[in-house]
Write an enzyme that holds these catalytic residues in place. Structure first.
Site, PDB file in Angstrom:
ATOM      1  N   CYS A 279      28.151   3.660 -34.849  1.00  8.83           N
ATOM      2  CA  CYS A 279      27.808   2.946 -33.513  1.00  8.83           C
ATOM      3  C   CYS A 279      26.463   3.599 -32.266  1.00  8.83           C
ATOM      4  CB  CYS A 279      28.852   3.566 -32.818  1.00  8.83           C
ATOM      5  SG  CYS A 279      30.262   2.885 -32.653  1.00  8.83           S
TER       6      CYS A 279
ATOM      7  N   HIS B 156      25.559   0.069 -25.904  1.00  9.58           N
ATOM      8  CA  HIS B 156      26.580  -0.347 -27.209  1.00  9.58           C
ATOM      9  C   HIS B 156      27.663  -0.758 -26.657  1.00  9.58           C
ATOM     10  CE1 HIS B 156      29.022   0.126 -30.158  1.00  9.58           C
ATOM     11  NE2 HIS B 156      29.600   1.230 -30.302  1.00  9.58           N
TER      12      HIS B 156
ATOM     13  N   ASN C 212      33.288  -4.549 -30.795  1.00  9.44           N
ATOM     14  CA  ASN C 212      32.396  -3.722 -31.239  1.00  9.44           C
ATOM     15  C   ASN C 212      32.034  -3.859 -32.218  1.00  9.44           C
ATOM     16  OD1 ASN C 212      31.499  -1.384 -32.349  1.00  9.44           O
ATOM     17  ND2 ASN C 212      32.806   0.142 -30.969  1.00  9.44           N
TER      18      ASN C 212
END
Length: 335
Positions: free
Chosen positions: A115, A262, A292
């Site tokens: 991530c 993020h 995501n």
């Protein structure tokens, strides 16, 4: 001393939209349950039979970014490619981009920081440019999650979160030290590595073992996440990374014009937004549309914000991410 600034942005997501209602047909879940916990309404998953992959999507996003930078692929001096889902176990996707885009035999570096991958990739590219080694660097984040998710009720806590997509930025040399990347800040804490992980395949646990054992209950091949623990760490580390970047540059939270976090969970974004007292127009969130997308999420969101006219000349833009590793970081830039 040179500085680096973004001269081109682009992103690509598959056409195939998978809604929460679609997932309810695969597992015991529903739209309300997913939105309440994540803020996600839908995500993009590569459709079966498509030629898309992490490298292919990365190449599609890259072509857009390079064109918008007013360059050609021959003008790119180096590639930094961030992904946790490369087409092959090895080699990495960077060399595939070099071939797909018809580039010169430039170097290609692969980043495996999940991530936080795009933040790490931007920091690496920034250092190469500031030292004068390269002039134009292609920085890419791309992920193909959907092929590796447990799409049963057992895996719903993770599989409802992730989507596929890619984004790209061209980072170019500038002699104007008032514009571009002001600083980047990277951190890790490996003691929590197994709180968010995929244990296999690896040198310890190859796919052939699963095939030989025919163990359908082996969960090591699917993502595992201790959601509550990850959330608690994320809100702390997000804040630390942002404060660190601001302090380094003598800035305050009131100086932030746009925060691109993020896209891990809408609740994390809302927590950070409230803590920093930022308005809705100062934070760009698109997790409700794409889920995501890990290393691709920051660059997709940044590209989208730019396309929507949310980034203005001289704006202070903050990129921040937290994820598996644990790794986290921030990039502070003057647009």
């Amino acid at each position: 001393m040179y500085n680096s600034k973004i001269t081109g942005l682009g992103y690509y997501v598959p056409d195939n939209v998978v809604t929460n209602d679609d997932l309810s047909k695969m597992m015991d879940t529903n739209d309300e349950w997913i939105q309440e916990r994540t803020g996600i309404k839908e995500r993009r998953w590569i459709k079966e039979g498509s030629d898309d992959s992490s490298s292919v999507m990365g190449a599609k996003a890259s072509r857009i970014a390079i064109e918008r930078a007013g360059l050609t692929s021959k003008d790119i001096d180096f590639i930094v490619f961030a992904t946790l889902s490369p087409d092959y176990y090895f080699p990495g996707g960077g060399v595939q981009l070099q071939e797909m885009l018809g580039m010169n035999t430039v170097g290609a570096l692969d980043i495996r920081n999940q991530c936080s991958g795009f933040i790490y990739a931007m920091s690496v590219a920034d250092q190469f440019i500031k030292t004068g080694m390269y002039k134009n660097i292609l920085v890419v984040g791309a992920e193909y999650h959907s092929s590796g998710l447990d799409k049963t009720t057992r895996g719903r806590g993770v599989s409802v979160i992730f989507g596929d997509g890619a984004g790209a930025a061209v980072l170019s040399r500038t002699e104007d030290n008032t514009k571009g990347i002001l600083s980047s800040h990277l951190h890790s804490e490996g003691k929590h590595a197994e709180e968010l992980t995929v244990l296999a395949p690896s040198a310890k646990h190859w796919v052939t073992e699963l095939l030989e054992e025919n163990d359908e209950n082996d969960e090591s091949y699917f993502p595992h996440m201790n959601g509550t623990f990850v959330f608690k760490n994320a809100v702390v580390r997000f804040s630390e990374a942002i404060y660190e970047g601001l302090k380094t540059n003598g800035l305050e939270t009131t100086d932030i014009d746009m925060l691109i976090p993020h896209q891990a969970n809408l609740r994390i974004t809302q927590f950070i937004q409230k803590k920093f007292k930022l308005g809705d127009d100062q934070v760009h969130s698109n997790i409700h549309k794409y889920g995501n997308t890990t290393a691709a999420s920051v660059i997709i969101a940044l590209s989208e914000a730019w396309e929507q006219g949310k980034l203005k000349e001289n704006d202070l833009v903050v990129l921040a991410a937290f994820g598996s590793g644990f790794t986290w970081g921030s990039v502070i830039m003057r647009w």
